[in-house]
Write a protein that holds these residues in place. Structure first.
Motif, short mmCIF file in Angstrom:
data_model
loop_
_atom_site.label_atom_id
_atom_site.label_comp_id
_atom_site.label_asym_id
_atom_site.label_seq_id
_atom_site.Cartn_x
_atom_site.Cartn_y
_atom_site.Cartn_z
N PRO A 1 4.51 8.28 -0.83
CA PRO A 1 4.69 6.83 -0.99
C PRO A 1 6.04 6.39 -0.42
CG PRO A 1 5.01 7.93 -3.09
CD PRO A 1 4.55 8.98 -2.11
N GLY B 1 -0.04 7.99 5.19
CA GLY B 1 0.07 7.58 3.79
C GLY B 1 0.27 8.73 2.84
N GLU C 1 0.84 -1.19 0.00
CA GLU C 1 0.00 0.00 0.00
C GLU C 1 0.88 1.24 0.00
OE1 GLU C 1 -3.03 1.94 3.18
OE2 GLU C 1 -3.22 -0.21 2.82
N ASN C 2 0.70 2.07 -1.00
CA ASN C 2 1.42 3.34 -1.10
C ASN C 2 2.93 3.12 -1.20
OD1 ASN C 2 1.24 6.14 -1.35
ND2 ASN C 2 1.55 6.48 0.83
#
Length: 131
Positions: free
Chosen positions: A83, A80, A29-30
């Protein structure tokens, strides 16, 4: 020393990512995966940070680096915003490994190694697993 074109190297990184089981890729994720020619001072400083889990190396060459908040630490709260970045370095791979086949194999190991850091595994554990 075997030289690869930038496209050839980037394709090998893409192929390494395609070999990662879908359940692990879906859990990222990210996270961005990028290719750089050589590590710079920023990369070496990130490796020396107290929260660094380590990096893929060959002697004193830096093959890859995960720079971000690993999954275990994200449990404590994660915005978040930026990245996380997995960087794979072309020059060190070319200097450390003699043939195209060796370079491609080691790119695969580097990608898995750095994804392992995302999941919170440190260098000792990754080396035990063969990465």
């Amino acid at each position: 020393m075997r030289k690869m074109s930038d496209k050839e190297f980037e394709d090998a990184v893409e192929e390494a990512l395609e070999r990662i089981p879908a359940r692990f890729l879906e859990a990222l994720e990210n996270v961005a995966v990028v290719v750089e020619d050589e590590p710079n001072d920023y990369h070496w400083d990130a490796l020396e940070a107290p929260d660094s889990l380590g990096a893929a190396t060959c002697g004193d060459e830096l093959l890859g680096l995960y720079d971000g908040v690993n999954l275990l630490d994200r449990a404590d709260g994660y915005d978040g915003d930026l990245p996380d970045v997995i960087t794979v370095f072309k020059g060190p791979h070319e200097r450390c490994f003699g043939s195209r086949e060796e370079i491609v194999e080691e790119i695969g190991k580097t990608v898995v190694h750095e994804i392992g850091h995302y999941f919170g595994l440190d260098d000792d554990r990754l080396y035990e697993l063969g990465y």
